[in-house]
Design a protein around this motif. Structure first.
Motif, PDB file in Angstrom:
ATOM      1  N   LEU A   1     -57.495  18.087 -25.455  1.00  0.00           N
ATOM      2  CA  LEU A   1     -56.237  17.474 -25.423  1.00  0.00           C
ATOM      3  C   LEU A   1     -55.193  18.337 -25.866  1.00  0.00           C
ATOM      4  N   ALA A   2     -55.572  19.033 -27.057  1.00  0.00           N
ATOM      5  CA  ALA A   2     -54.326  20.154 -27.387  1.00  0.00           C
ATOM      6  C   ALA A   2     -54.258  21.243 -25.747  1.00  0.00           C
ATOM      7  N   GLN A   3     -54.912  21.636 -25.622  1.00  0.00           N
ATOM      8  CA  GLN A   3     -54.942  22.727 -24.345  1.00  0.00           C
ATOM      9  C   GLN A   3     -54.120  21.575 -23.310  1.00  0.00           C
ATOM     10  N   ALA A   4     -54.293  20.654 -22.816  1.00  0.00           N
ATOM     11  CA  ALA A   4     -54.073  19.751 -21.737  1.00  0.00           C
ATOM     12  C   ALA A   4     -52.527  19.345 -22.637  1.00  0.00           C
ATOM     13  N   GLN A   5     -51.970  19.820 -23.615  1.00  0.00           N
ATOM     14  CA  GLN A   5     -50.417  19.459 -24.016  1.00  0.00           C
ATOM     15  C   GLN A   5     -49.808  20.407 -23.560  1.00  0.00           C
TER      16      GLN A   5
ATOM     17  N   LEU B   1     -49.087  20.496 -19.911  1.00  0.00           N
ATOM     18  CA  LEU B   1     -47.401  19.218 -19.596  1.00  0.00           C
ATOM     19  C   LEU B   1     -46.689  19.992 -20.082  1.00  0.00           C
ATOM     20  N   LYS B   2     -46.212  20.371 -21.355  1.00  0.00           N
ATOM     21  CA  LYS B   2     -45.541  20.190 -22.260  1.00  0.00           C
ATOM     22  C   LYS B   2     -44.146  21.496 -20.991  1.00  0.00           C
TER      23      LYS B   2
ATOM     24  N   LEU C   1     -42.481  15.240 -13.505  1.00  0.00           N
ATOM     25  CA  LEU C   1     -44.175  14.252 -13.332  1.00  0.00           C
ATOM     26  C   LEU C   1     -43.937  12.793 -12.858  1.00  0.00           C
ATOM     27  N   VAL C   2     -42.746  12.329 -13.055  1.00  0.00           N
ATOM     28  CA  VAL C   2     -41.882  11.186 -11.926  1.00  0.00           C
ATOM     29  C   VAL C   2     -42.382  11.247 -10.686  1.00  0.00           C
ATOM     30  N   GLU C   3     -41.684  12.635 -10.092  1.00  0.00           N
ATOM     31  CA  GLU C   3     -42.351  12.975  -8.507  1.00  0.00           C
ATOM     32  C   GLU C   3     -43.860  12.670  -8.260  1.00  0.00           C
ATOM     33  N   ALA C   4     -44.617  13.343  -8.914  1.00  0.00           N
ATOM     34  CA  ALA C   4     -46.074  13.436  -8.726  1.00  0.00           C
ATOM     35  C   ALA C   4     -46.220  11.850  -8.925  1.00  0.00           C
ATOM     36  N   VAL C   5     -46.067  11.432  -9.762  1.00  0.00           N
ATOM     37  CA  VAL C   5     -46.448   9.757 -10.119  1.00  0.00           C
ATOM     38  C   VAL C   5     -46.248   9.397  -8.716  1.00  0.00           C
ATOM     39  N   ARG C   6     -44.635   8.894  -8.036  1.00  0.00           N
ATOM     40  CA  ARG C   6     -44.323   8.446  -7.479  1.00  0.00           C
ATOM     41  C   ARG C   6     -44.726   8.994  -5.999  1.00  0.00           C
TER      42      ARG C   6
END
Length: 91
Positions: free
Chosen positions: A65-69, A72-73, A80-85
């Motif tokens: 999770l630390a690596q993912a964080q 993601l930062k 992120l919003v565009e990827a979700v859409r």
């Protein structure tokens, strides 16, 4: 410190679950106390191993999770919003 644990290759199946025998070498005085207090060796060893595995799995997950964080930062909220859409539109 944990006692020396040796894994045997002896396998058996009970209720469609495969088991192996685990053996631990302990000092004689420890064994005498185990018998004196009627400590159920198998269940104590099993629980200790399950607890240790759970602890290590949780630590491994925290590291991931630390690596993912960190990754993601680096991504902007707009990306992120565009990827979700895009993902929703693809369904």
């Amino acid at each position: 410190m944990f006692p020396l644990i040796i894994l045997y290759t002896t396998k058996y199946t009970l209720h469609h679950v495969e088991y192996i025998t685990v053996s631990a070498k302990v000092k004689r005085d420890l064994y005498e106390k185990i018998k004196k207090y009627k400590i159920p060796i198998s269940s104590v060893i099993r629980k200790a191993l399950e607890d240790e595995i759970r602890r290590r799995e949780e630590e491994e997950m925290r590291e991931k999770l630390a690596q993912a964080q960190i990754i993601l930062k680096k991504i902007s909220p707009e990306e992120l919003v565009e990827a979700v859409r895009a993902s929703r539109e693809g369904r």
